[in-house]
Design an enzyme around this catalytic site. Sequence first.
Site, mmCIF file in Angstrom:
data_model
loop_
_atom_site.group_PDB
_atom_site.id
_atom_site.type_symbol
_atom_site.label_atom_id
_atom_site.label_comp_id
_atom_site.label_asym_id
_atom_site.label_seq_id
_atom_site.Cartn_x
_atom_site.Cartn_y
_atom_site.Cartn_z
ATOM 1 N N ASP A 117 -0.364 0.559 20.475
ATOM 2 C CA ASP A 117 -0.463 -0.886 20.233
ATOM 3 C C ASP A 117 0.708 -1.413 19.398
ATOM 4 O O ASP A 117 0.673 -2.542 18.922
ATOM 5 C CB ASP A 117 -1.801 -1.235 19.560
ATOM 6 C CG ASP A 117 -1.964 -0.597 18.179
ATOM 7 O OD1 ASP A 117 -1.060 0.182 17.756
ATOM 8 O OD2 ASP A 117 -2.974 -0.877 17.508
ATOM 9 N N GLU B 200 -1.524 -2.211 11.753
ATOM 10 C CA GLU B 200 -1.971 -2.629 13.077
ATOM 11 C C GLU B 200 -1.441 -4.041 13.373
ATOM 12 O O GLU B 200 -0.994 -4.747 12.452
ATOM 13 C CB GLU B 200 -3.497 -2.619 13.123
ATOM 14 C CG GLU B 200 -4.131 -1.261 12.822
ATOM 15 C CD GLU B 200 -4.004 -0.257 13.967
ATOM 16 O OE1 GLU B 200 -3.255 -0.513 14.939
ATOM 17 O OE2 GLU B 200 -4.656 0.806 13.882
ATOM 18 N N HIS C 173 1.739 -0.163 16.517
ATOM 19 C CA HIS C 173 1.627 0.017 15.063
ATOM 20 C C HIS C 173 2.651 1.024 14.540
ATOM 21 O O HIS C 173 3.083 1.923 15.266
ATOM 22 C CB HIS C 173 0.196 0.382 14.628
ATOM 23 C CG HIS C 173 -0.260 1.770 14.951
ATOM 24 N ND1 HIS C 173 -1.509 2.053 15.471
ATOM 25 C CD2 HIS C 173 0.335 2.984 14.808
ATOM 26 C CE1 HIS C 173 -1.648 3.351 15.626
ATOM 27 N NE2 HIS C 173 -0.538 3.947 15.241
ATOM 28 N N ASP D 111 0.787 7.706 5.261
ATOM 29 C CA ASP D 111 -0.599 7.245 5.263
ATOM 30 C C ASP D 111 -1.587 8.390 5.115
ATOM 31 O O ASP D 111 -1.226 9.568 5.163
ATOM 32 C CB ASP D 111 -0.881 6.431 6.544
ATOM 33 C CG ASP D 111 -0.256 7.036 7.795
ATOM 34 O OD1 ASP D 111 0.090 8.234 7.777
ATOM 35 O OD2 ASP D 111 -0.116 6.318 8.789
#
Length: 242
Positions: A134, A141, A136, A66
């Site tokens: 979280d 997400e 991810h 990313d």
Amino acid sequence: MITLIKVRDYDEASDKAFEVMKEYLKPGKVLGLATGSTPLGLYARMVFDHEENGTSYQEIRSFNLDEYVGLPITHPESYYAFMHRNLFDHIDIKEENAHVPSGLGEDLEGQARAYDEMIDETPVDIQLLGIGSDGHIAFNEPGTPFDSGTHVTDLAESTIKDNCRFFDNDISKVPTQAVTQGIGTIMKAKHILLIATGANKAKAVKDMLEGPVDEVCPASILQRHEDVTVIVDEAAAALLDK
Ligand code: F6R
């Protein structure tokens, strides 16, 4: 199938990860690489191994997961700069073989599709992953479709807060969007190596390994991959049933 390896701490996790990665540091191999704090110990070991043992990256290619949207590659927190500072500048990988998605340009979605096409032509042998608090993986997400390809995404509030530490603890400086390999892209890798350390990952690790396979926890999809190695330290493993 997930092979779970429990270690004591971050250093041991990096040692173990290097043992796994070492098998792939051979001509022709394609590495999937990540940024963040998690892989730094592994990258230091790869640099040391290159310097001490002469392991060569001349015939190795890599694809990063990313990149932030809108940060110039010269910005120290761009993932391009991160990869050069922590790995690429210290090994002999060829610049044209070390791919980081671009978060700059007019047609980000078009560039994202082209990135997926390159990965389809050059399948990843081992994909390194960290995990967000979280759940991810890359910047996928919670709620990201499991079959997603590389795409532009908004960062979750919790991720912006987590990453604030890299931007002078000033939330207004953290980019709000990223280009990320999709979950579908990541799942095409032949082997996945995920490292999770620290107490703030414990809940995400539990959901990934023991929760239902659900888009609420993006990493839970790894339960459906045929060859995953997960390395966790004691703090990250604290909530696991076994
Ligand atoms: C990085 C990436 C992210 C991180 C994750 C954990 O390329 O895709 O998913 O792996 O946010 O970050 P750290 O390692 O900083 O805890």
